[in-house]
Design a protein around this motif. Structure first.
Motif, PDB file in Angstrom:
ATOM      1  N   LEU A  71       7.520   2.552  15.888  1.00  0.00           N
ATOM      2  CA  LEU A  71       7.998   2.535  14.539  1.00  0.00           C
ATOM      3  C   LEU A  71       7.225   1.671  13.644  1.00  0.00           C
ATOM      4  N   TYR A  72       6.417   0.931  14.140  1.00  0.00           N
ATOM      5  CA  TYR A  72       5.370   0.004  12.983  1.00  0.00           C
ATOM      6  C   TYR A  72       4.205  -0.159  13.660  1.00  0.00           C
ATOM      7  N   ARG A  73       3.030  -0.251  12.705  1.00  0.00           N
ATOM      8  CA  ARG A  73       1.760  -0.233  13.185  1.00  0.00           C
ATOM      9  C   ARG A  73       1.160  -1.723  12.940  1.00  0.00           C
ATOM     10  N   ALA A  74       0.655  -2.417  13.921  1.00  0.00           N
ATOM     11  CA  ALA A  74       0.176  -3.677  13.639  1.00  0.00           C
ATOM     12  C   ALA A  74      -0.905  -3.964  12.428  1.00  0.00           C
ATOM     13  N   LYS A  75      -1.124  -4.782  11.750  1.00  0.00           N
ATOM     14  CA  LYS A  75      -2.234  -5.212  11.164  1.00  0.00           C
ATOM     15  C   LYS A  75      -2.938  -6.313  11.191  1.00  0.00           C
ATOM     16  N   SER A  76      -4.079  -6.508  10.786  1.00  0.00           N
ATOM     17  CA  SER A  76      -5.006  -7.448  11.199  1.00  0.00           C
ATOM     18  C   SER A  76      -4.475  -8.896  10.999  1.00  0.00           C
ATOM     19  N   ASP A  77      -3.833  -8.996   9.698  1.00  0.00           N
ATOM     20  CA  ASP A  77      -3.340 -10.356   9.422  1.00  0.00           C
ATOM     21  C   ASP A  77      -1.969 -10.551  10.055  1.00  0.00           C
ATOM     22  N   GLY A  78      -1.422  -9.933  10.949  1.00  0.00           N
ATOM     23  CA  GLY A  78      -0.367 -10.326  11.658  1.00  0.00           C
ATOM     24  C   GLY A  78       1.066  -9.552  11.438  1.00  0.00           C
ATOM     25  N   SER A  79       0.714  -8.958  10.116  1.00  0.00           N
ATOM     26  CA  SER A  79       2.219  -8.088   9.515  1.00  0.00           C
ATOM     27  C   SER A  79       1.947  -6.741   9.997  1.00  0.00           C
ATOM     28  N   GLN A  80       2.949  -6.021   9.868  1.00  0.00           N
ATOM     29  CA  GLN A  80       3.040  -4.482  10.201  1.00  0.00           C
ATOM     30  C   GLN A  80       3.229  -3.577   8.975  1.00  0.00           C
ATOM     31  N   GLU A  81       2.825  -2.377   9.431  1.00  0.00           N
ATOM     32  CA  GLU A  81       3.047  -1.330   8.248  1.00  0.00           C
ATOM     33  C   GLU A  81       4.103  -0.339   8.880  1.00  0.00           C
ATOM     34  N   LYS A  82       4.608   0.578   8.046  1.00  0.00           N
ATOM     35  CA  LYS A  82       5.408   1.627   8.669  1.00  0.00           C
ATOM     36  C   LYS A  82       4.615   2.658   9.418  1.00  0.00           C
ATOM     37  N   ALA A  83       4.986   3.196  10.401  1.00  0.00           N
ATOM     38  CA  ALA A  83       4.475   4.272  11.068  1.00  0.00           C
ATOM     39  C   ALA A  83       5.432   5.281  11.314  1.00  0.00           C
ATOM     40  N   MET A  84       6.107   5.275  12.493  1.00  0.00           N
ATOM     41  CA  MET A  84       7.038   6.442  12.895  1.00  0.00           C
ATOM     42  C   MET A  84       8.400   6.178  11.938  1.00  0.00           C
ATOM     43  N   ALA A  85       8.467   4.890  11.674  1.00  0.00           N
ATOM     44  CA  ALA A  85       9.681   4.477  10.790  1.00  0.00           C
ATOM     45  C   ALA A  85       9.284   4.490   9.147  1.00  0.00           C
TER      46      ALA A  85
END
Length: 538
Positions: free
Chosen positions: A68-82
């Protein structure tokens, strides 16, 4: 990601001094082809995301699969399948709208039902997933794992093809972090059933929905390729055509391949790191990883004795060990590594009582005192233990150093070292076929629970079978309280219980030292997992 998480090949950053020159090629022979040549330190045990537990497997999964999400290097997430997320006021219901423009590599559309099938498969006790515990808090997850309810009752349902509703038993503060972790990715039911027991054992027995597809992995070989996935929804932003992987267990060999333009990046050991700090492309990456000893308290009656465990732990000179390891390795006095989580402006580990950390410090006199007490309680005069670890150069030197420490400090104890290939060491650990094992855990997400969950009584990752009712109670309480301050208190107290009873013995935390060719852009390093989605060669 895991942690890994996730198990890591112990000692990948460690070796003896090597005579190296501080130079290296500026470009790879593969750069003109929009390809990268990359190294992995260990074999891939599995590509079945319901069964994966290690760093090598999850690195491949985050590049070939997507949740659903893709992890980012800063520990947050970006939308992926969601494409969107809606959360109920009580924080217990999540409704996700999924994108309609993604397909599996076999041409099937990726739908909400693929998530439902995947999650049910992972929590089903028949699957024997070691990561099923991460689903705790999702409605009925624990009852399903304990055989009290059927997988179909799990709190996840598909509403049509592209809407997914997840129902929780309680609020989960790190829920979105979980949604970017490999164990929560979708699976293609058709492929799983088609390949049966072969599913995930070789690249041809898989289908993929991520930026890349895997080819050339037989399940046991030491090289494979990631190719750009033509079915991926965001393929326009995937700049590489391929990533060519090879397993390199010896840092000197890997560096030679880098110098001869056959690798585009190289993981450095301690001596290399010292000598190559000024080389262009040198960088340190936080691993969020702790190396520690597990004591087999299920099958070794001597290690069931707390005084023996205290003696062994205090006989290890961690300051000396990290000097042998060199580089940026630091002494660990807690299982949760420093700089993983901040609580009210302070590092989480500062909440743990220093008195509870006492057995993680070298103290010859105290070690001998505890050994004497333990031997008397057991009615024996000598002890023999086998110390298991990986077969990398660094892991061998690490176990040799600890063997020397223990035998010199505790003459009544004899240590035999066993260094085996990562995959073999992992299977022996899982089977409980060891006395003491040097293992490592990398955070799956930036929260102490990623580490502390491991040592609860029923957790599959608790290979030593340490069990403590107070610890289990505190971990359970941390998951049900609605107060953040109470949660941090429960977690830090639990970690204090673990350390005071020497349930495990922390050794050191590490940071990865790499040289990556400066013409490579857009790489994302997630606690030592490489994500190539946005990588490019300029």
């Amino acid at each position: 990601m895991k942690k890994t998480k996730t198990f890591l090949a112990a000692g990948t950053l460690l070796t003896a001094a090597l005579a190296l020159t501080a130079c290296g090629g500026s470009s790879s022979s593969s750069s003109s082809k929009k390809e990268l040549n990359w190294e992995e330190s260990a074999e891939i045990p599995t590509m079945d995301l319901s069964k994966a537990t290690d760093s090598a497997s999850f690195t491949q999964l985050i590049n070939t699969m997507e949740g659903l999400y893709r992890a980012k290097s800063d520990g947050s997430q970006e939308k992926a399948m969601a494409t969107s997320e809606k959360i109920s006021k009580d924080g217990k219901t999540y409704t996700f709208t999924l994108r309609k423009d993604n397909k599996w590599s076999n041409g099937d559309p990726v739908t909400a039902q693929d998530f439902v099938y995947s999650w049910r498969r992972t929590v089903d006790p028949k699957t024997a997933s070691q990561y099923a515990y991460l689903f705790e808090g999702i409605k009925n997850a624990m009852d399903i794992q304990n055989g009290k309810k059927k997988p179909e009752t799990l709190g996840i349902k598909a509403v049509g093809k592209y809407k997914l509703v997840v129902t929780l038993d309680r609020r989960i503060p790190y829920f979105n972090n979980l949604m970017a972790f490999g164990s929560f990715f979708p699976q293609n039911e058709k492929a799983v059933k088609k390949y049966g027991s072969k599913y995930g054992t070789a690249s041809k027995y898989m289908v993929y929905n991520g930026p890349y597809v895997m080819s050339g992995w037989t399940g046991s070989n030491l090289s494979w390729k990631l190719k750009k996935n033509p079915y991926y929804w965001d393929k326009k932003n995937v700049k590489l055509d391929a990533v060519n992987y090879s397993v390199q267990k010896t840092p000197s060999t890997a560096y030679n391949l880098y110098q001869s333009n056959k690798l585009d990046a190289v993981s450095l050991d301690a001596e290399q790191s010292k000598q190559l700090k000024s080389v262009k492309g040198y960088k340190l990456y936080p691993r969020g990883t702790t190396f520690y000893i597990q004591f087999n308290q299920a099958k070794n009656k001597y290690l069931q004795n707390a005084n023996i465990r205290k003696a062994l732990s205090m006989a290890i000179n961690r300051q000396s060990l990290t000097k042998v390891l060199g580089g940026s390795n630091t002494v660990a006095h807690t299982l949760t590594p420093e700089k993983l989580t901040t609580v009210n402006g302070k590092d989480y580990t500062s909440l743990i009582s220093k008195s509870d950390e006492a057995y993680t410090y070298y103290n010859k006199k105290q070690a001998q005192k505890y050994l004497k007490q333990g031997l008397k309680e057991l009615g024996v005069s000598k002890l023999n233990f086998k110390l298991l670890s990986d077969d990398t150069d660094g892991a061998k030197k690490s176990t040799e150093a600890m063997q020397s420490n223990i035998e010199e400090t505790l003459p009544q104890v004899s240590i035999t070292t066993q260094n085996l290939p990562f995959k073999t060491r992992l299977s022996r650990t899982d089977a409980g076929n060891f006395d003491m094992v040097v293992t490592a855990w990398g955070a799956d997400f930036n929260d102490p629970i990623s580490f502390l969950d491991l040592l609860t009584t029923t957790n599959a990752q608790n290979g030593g079978k340490w069990s403590n009712k107070e610890y289990d109670k505190l971990i359970a309480a941390s998951k049900t309280t609605g107060s953040d301050s109470e949660r941090w208190s429960d977690l830090s107290k639990a970690e204090g219980v673990l350390l005071k009873d020497v349930g495990i013995s922390p050794l050191y935390s590490s940071t990865s030292a790499w040289i990556v060719r400066p013409n490579i852009k857009g790489l994302v390093n997630l606690r030592d997992h490489w994500d190539f989605k946005y990588a490019s060669v300029n």
